[in-house]
Design a protein around this motif. Sequence first.
Motif, PDB file in Angstrom:
ATOM      1  N   LEU A  70       0.823  -1.206   0.000  1.00  0.00           N
ATOM      2  CA  LEU A  70       0.000   0.000   0.000  1.00  0.00           C
ATOM      3  C   LEU A  70       0.862   1.263   0.000  1.00  0.00           C
ATOM      4  O   LEU A  70       0.571   2.229  -0.716  1.00  0.00           O
ATOM      5  CB  LEU A  70      -0.940  -0.005   1.213  1.00  0.00           C
ATOM      6  N   GLN A  71       1.935   1.265   0.783  1.00  0.00           N
ATOM      7  CA  GLN A  71       2.793   2.445   0.840  1.00  0.00           C
ATOM      8  C   GLN A  71       3.442   2.724  -0.515  1.00  0.00           C
ATOM      9  O   GLN A  71       3.376   3.855  -1.026  1.00  0.00           O
ATOM     10  CB  GLN A  71       3.869   2.260   1.906  1.00  0.00           C
ATOM     11  N   THR A  72       4.081   1.723  -1.078  1.00  0.00           N
ATOM     12  CA  THR A  72       4.772   1.935  -2.355  1.00  0.00           C
ATOM     13  C   THR A  72       3.780   2.262  -3.467  1.00  0.00           C
ATOM     14  O   THR A  72       4.055   3.117  -4.325  1.00  0.00           O
ATOM     15  CB  THR A  72       5.594   0.700  -2.743  1.00  0.00           C
ATOM     16  N   ALA A  73       2.620   1.604  -3.469  1.00  0.00           N
ATOM     17  CA  ALA A  73       1.633   1.850  -4.522  1.00  0.00           C
ATOM     18  C   ALA A  73       1.058   3.261  -4.427  1.00  0.00           C
ATOM     19  O   ALA A  73       0.956   3.976  -5.435  1.00  0.00           O
ATOM     20  CB  ALA A  73       0.521   0.815  -4.455  1.00  0.00           C
ATOM     21  N   LEU A  74       0.671   3.682  -3.227  1.00  0.00           N
ATOM     22  CA  LEU A  74       0.065   5.006  -3.064  1.00  0.00           C
ATOM     23  C   LEU A  74       1.061   6.115  -3.367  1.00  0.00           C
ATOM     24  O   LEU A  74       0.732   7.091  -4.042  1.00  0.00           O
ATOM     25  CB  LEU A  74      -0.496   5.148  -1.645  1.00  0.00           C
ATOM     26  N   PHE A  75       2.287   5.974  -2.876  1.00  0.00           N
ATOM     27  CA  PHE A  75       3.301   6.994  -3.171  1.00  0.00           C
ATOM     28  C   PHE A  75       3.610   7.037  -4.672  1.00  0.00           C
ATOM     29  O   PHE A  75       3.822   8.104  -5.247  1.00  0.00           O
ATOM     30  CB  PHE A  75       4.580   6.727  -2.383  1.00  0.00           C
ATOM     31  N   SER A  76       3.637   5.866  -5.307  1.00  0.00           N
ATOM     32  CA  SER A  76       3.929   5.830  -6.743  1.00  0.00           C
ATOM     33  C   SER A  76       2.807   6.478  -7.545  1.00  0.00           C
ATOM     34  O   SER A  76       3.055   7.111  -8.584  1.00  0.00           O
ATOM     35  CB  SER A  76       4.146   4.389  -7.212  1.00  0.00           C
ATOM     36  N   VAL A  77       1.566   6.342  -7.090  1.00  0.00           N
ATOM     37  CA  VAL A  77       0.436   6.956  -7.789  1.00  0.00           C
ATOM     38  C   VAL A  77       0.554   8.482  -7.749  1.00  0.00           C
ATOM     39  O   VAL A  77       0.219   9.168  -8.721  1.00  0.00           O
ATOM     40  CB  VAL A  77      -0.900   6.492  -7.179  1.00  0.00           C
ATOM     41  N   VAL A 156      10.449   4.814  -8.814  1.00  0.00           N
ATOM     42  CA  VAL A 156      10.637   4.083 -10.065  1.00  0.00           C
ATOM     43  C   VAL A 156       9.308   3.567 -10.601  1.00  0.00           C
ATOM     44  O   VAL A 156       9.024   3.670 -11.807  1.00  0.00           O
ATOM     45  CB  VAL A 156      11.646   2.934  -9.866  1.00  0.00           C
ATOM     46  N   MET A 157       8.459   3.021  -9.731  1.00  0.00           N
ATOM     47  CA  MET A 157       7.146   2.566 -10.186  1.00  0.00           C
ATOM     48  C   MET A 157       6.291   3.735 -10.653  1.00  0.00           C
ATOM     49  O   MET A 157       5.512   3.621 -11.614  1.00  0.00           O
ATOM     50  CB  MET A 157       6.415   1.793  -9.082  1.00  0.00           C
ATOM     51  N   GLY A 158       6.409   4.887  -9.975  1.00  0.00           N
ATOM     52  CA  GLY A 158       5.644   6.049 -10.387  1.00  0.00           C
ATOM     53  C   GLY A 158       6.012   6.503 -11.782  1.00  0.00           C
ATOM     54  O   GLY A 158       5.138   6.851 -12.594  1.00  0.00           O
ATOM     55  N   ILE A 159       7.308   6.505 -12.090  1.00  0.00           N
ATOM     56  CA  ILE A 159       7.755   6.879 -13.431  1.00  0.00           C
ATOM     57  C   ILE A 159       7.327   5.827 -14.445  1.00  0.00           C
ATOM     58  O   ILE A 159       6.878   6.151 -15.555  1.00  0.00           O
ATOM     59  CB  ILE A 159       9.279   7.067 -13.445  1.00  0.00           C
ATOM     60  N   GLU A 160       7.419   4.562 -14.063  1.00  0.00           N
ATOM     61  CA  GLU A 160       7.046   3.488 -14.984  1.00  0.00           C
ATOM     62  C   GLU A 160       5.561   3.537 -15.340  1.00  0.00           C
ATOM     63  O   GLU A 160       5.177   3.292 -16.491  1.00  0.00           O
ATOM     64  CB  GLU A 160       7.382   2.130 -14.357  1.00  0.00           C
ATOM     65  N   HIS A 161       4.702   3.837 -14.375  1.00  0.00           N
ATOM     66  CA  HIS A 161       3.253   3.838 -14.612  1.00  0.00           C
ATOM     67  C   HIS A 161       2.707   5.206 -14.990  1.00  0.00           C
ATOM     68  O   HIS A 161       1.504   5.343 -15.234  1.00  0.00           O
ATOM     69  CB  HIS A 161       2.528   3.314 -13.366  1.00  0.00           C
ATOM     70  N   MET A 162       3.559   6.214 -15.043  1.00  0.00           N
ATOM     71  CA  MET A 162       3.138   7.548 -15.455  1.00  0.00           C
ATOM     72  C   MET A 162       2.443   7.553 -16.814  1.00  0.00           C
ATOM     73  O   MET A 162       1.447   8.269 -17.012  1.00  0.00           O
ATOM     74  CB  MET A 162       4.349   8.481 -15.452  1.00  0.00           C
ATOM     75  N   PRO A 163       2.901   6.753 -17.817  1.00  0.00           N
ATOM     76  CA  PRO A 163       2.208   6.768 -19.110  1.00  0.00           C
ATOM     77  C   PRO A 163       0.740   6.366 -19.029  1.00  0.00           C
ATOM     78  O   PRO A 163      -0.052   6.779 -19.881  1.00  0.00           O
ATOM     79  CB  PRO A 163       3.015   5.754 -19.943  1.00  0.00           C
ATOM     80  N   ALA A 214      -3.081   3.177 -12.582  1.00  0.00           N
ATOM     81  CA  ALA A 214      -1.689   3.154 -12.129  1.00  0.00           C
ATOM     82  C   ALA A 214      -1.561   2.455 -10.783  1.00  0.00           C
ATOM     83  O   ALA A 214      -0.582   1.731 -10.543  1.00  0.00           O
ATOM     84  CB  ALA A 214      -1.155   4.588 -12.042  1.00  0.00           C
ATOM     85  N   PHE A 215      -2.537   2.639  -9.899  1.00  0.00           N
ATOM     86  CA  PHE A 215      -2.524   1.949  -8.608  1.00  0.00           C
ATOM     87  C   PHE A 215      -2.637   0.443  -8.807  1.00  0.00           C
ATOM     88  O   PHE A 215      -1.918  -0.339  -8.157  1.00  0.00           O
ATOM     89  CB  PHE A 215      -3.681   2.448  -7.742  1.00  0.00           C
ATOM     90  N   THR A 216      -3.534   0.023  -9.704  1.00  0.00           N
ATOM     91  CA  THR A 216      -3.677  -1.408  -9.990  1.00  0.00           C
ATOM     92  C   THR A 216      -2.377  -1.994 -10.529  1.00  0.00           C
ATOM     93  O   THR A 216      -1.979  -3.104 -10.149  1.00  0.00           O
ATOM     94  CB  THR A 216      -4.810  -1.626 -11.011  1.00  0.00           C
ATOM     95  N   ALA A 217      -1.717  -1.262 -11.435  1.00  0.00           N
ATOM     96  CA  ALA A 217      -0.440  -1.738 -11.972  1.00  0.00           C
ATOM     97  C   ALA A 217       0.627  -1.794 -10.886  1.00  0.00           C
ATOM     98  O   ALA A 217       1.466  -2.705 -10.867  1.00  0.00           O
ATOM     99  CB  ALA A 217       0.010  -0.831 -13.118  1.00  0.00           C
ATOM    100  N   ALA A 218       0.600  -0.838  -9.951  1.00  0.00           N
ATOM    101  CA  ALA A 218       1.630  -0.772  -8.910  1.00  0.00           C
ATOM    102  C   ALA A 218       1.518  -1.930  -7.927  1.00  0.00           C
ATOM    103  O   ALA A 218       2.536  -2.511  -7.528  1.00  0.00           O
ATOM    104  CB  ALA A 218       1.539   0.561  -8.162  1.00  0.00           C
ATOM    105  N   ILE A 219       0.296  -2.282  -7.509  1.00  0.00           N
ATOM    106  CA  ILE A 219       0.164  -3.371  -6.534  1.00  0.00           C
ATOM    107  C   ILE A 219       0.538  -4.713  -7.141  1.00  0.00           C
ATOM    108  O   ILE A 219       0.923  -5.649  -6.422  1.00  0.00           O
ATOM    109  CB  ILE A 219      -1.257  -3.439  -5.938  1.00  0.00           C
ATOM    110  N   GLY A 220       0.445  -4.820  -8.481  1.00  0.00           N
ATOM    111  CA  GLY A 220       0.811  -6.076  -9.126  1.00  0.00           C
ATOM    112  C   GLY A 220       2.203  -6.100  -9.702  1.00  0.00           C
ATOM    113  O   GLY A 220       2.623  -7.113 -10.277  1.00  0.00           O
ATOM    114  N   ASN A 221       2.963  -5.015  -9.547  1.00  0.00           N
ATOM    115  CA  ASN A 221       4.307  -4.936 -10.106  1.00  0.00           C
ATOM    116  C   ASN A 221       5.246  -5.872  -9.352  1.00  0.00           C
ATOM    117  O   ASN A 221       5.275  -5.874  -8.127  1.00  0.00           O
ATOM    118  CB  ASN A 221       4.818  -3.490 -10.021  1.00  0.00           C
TER     119      ASN A 221
END
Length: 565
Positions: A70-77, A156-163, A214-221
Amino acid sequence: MARLQTGQQASGGEHLLVSLLFLYVTATTLWPLARLFASAFQPGEDGTPLGLMIATLSSRSTLRALSGTLQTALFSVVVSTLLGVALAFAVSLLKLRTRVALTFLILMPLIVPSQTMALAWIELFGAQSPILKPLGLAPPPGTTNPLYSTGGIALVMGIEHMPLVFIAVRAALRALPADLVEAARILGISPRRIGTGIVLPIVMPSVLAGSLIAFTAAIGNFGVPALLGIPGRISVLTTLIYQRLNGFGPAAAGQVATLALVLAAMAALAIVLRNVLTARIAVPLPAGAPLLPRRPAPVVEILLWILVLFLSLVPLAALTMTALLPAIGVAFGPDTVSLDQFRAVLANDTVRRAFANSLMLATVAAGISMLVAVPLAFLSVRRNHPLLRLLDIVIEAPWVVPGTVVALGMILAFLKPLPIIGISIYGTMAILVTAYLARFLPLVLRPVAAAAQSVDPSLDEAARVTGAGLSRRILSIFLPGILPAAAAGAILVVMTALNELTLSALLWSSGTETIGVMIFALQYEGNSTAAAAVAVLSTLLVLTLAAIATLASLKLPRGTLPWMD
């Protein structure tokens, strides 16, 4: 089987085709997911109902991994949303001479595999960074890479899912009627107030939709948390599942099924929330000419290039420079640069086999997905049947839920020998092919279904009246109209599947290695330069495919390739 109707009874061939499609989706998707969920609901060792699930969910390791997820996903979003919205506004509302090139580079973090991007950022910010070290900006020697942290994973996940956010917001901006903005300009409202007070509220549903995707992609990364989180002792659900299966094998099936169920529930909740929010706050817009950029912005364009190059190409440059060095710690210079690492990995039988396996898996998945998507789209636009609507929902599930969930479903469904033939496909290439087919079918089906909507149905009706059979109607009348979209979808499958890691990390075995697995394994064992060389080669392969698709874009439907206007 119930009657398929569009005002007249369907033929026996159409009934048979629907039945075959249903069996295909059942074997590749329904059965593995059902088997996964059944395993999560097993009783505990003492026979307590749901005891295994309760014990797994209440364990300290699960709670720690859930918190990390949750922490990494929310911050990445937050990172994805800020970057995606800003870049979408700039690219869509400003007159840029290099719009297509900028758009492609913005989408690069999505095109380049997750584990490759993670490895590139590791090399960029490491103590031996070939770019930052000569500038005196690298961390001191012997210190831990700053990316081995919750913040590093989120960045890194935030940049990756930015598109994902960029694509959603850009689509909304391109549909924005020009009349609204022109009226505001006539009233003397400043451009800043137009953007924040008129345009942004209108596209807010798309911002929320992109953020939730992006959140969905982050939790499954898996690639980023595996390469950054495992060394930094940051636990998330995807890496916990990987470690449990590696440590205990199929014996941990019930526990990891519960963890996978948590991931699936989080993904489903995000998708439902996205649909509800966008439906309730969507702004109805009048039809009109789309808003087009009016004035060139050369200074902003230069700043955009600086930002986009840093996000997309600078990490890859650091990765390439690392691959050209004989070992980590060697200074980058004319006397140390060589192609020895590339020669070494290309001479490695396992690496060559991994490239061959990935090419085969990607090609087979793309080809079979095309064969399935074409008749499914044909029936979907011509027949209103609940079974077809159910198949459409089920087919999306393996793409929406994290890949770890799909991989676990495959293990549980195909671990035991198959009925009748008595052969188990677990540990073979067949289980990887099955997982790829389930995961990547939506990539072909979406563009094919969109193109099918524009095919004139009267042609099919005329052919049917003259006695043309089902196969002839599909191959001679329907297929030519949607073939460019099907080919584009197949190219996207190949580009995505070539470097896939999440499925392969759990399903591979000796002899079935893939490119993603090799990059992860080489980095994990400390051979960073070899991992960088393999990653660079795989990236060049993907970019070559992207270039081929771009050259063929004139024959593809508008919007098929996301980086082409």
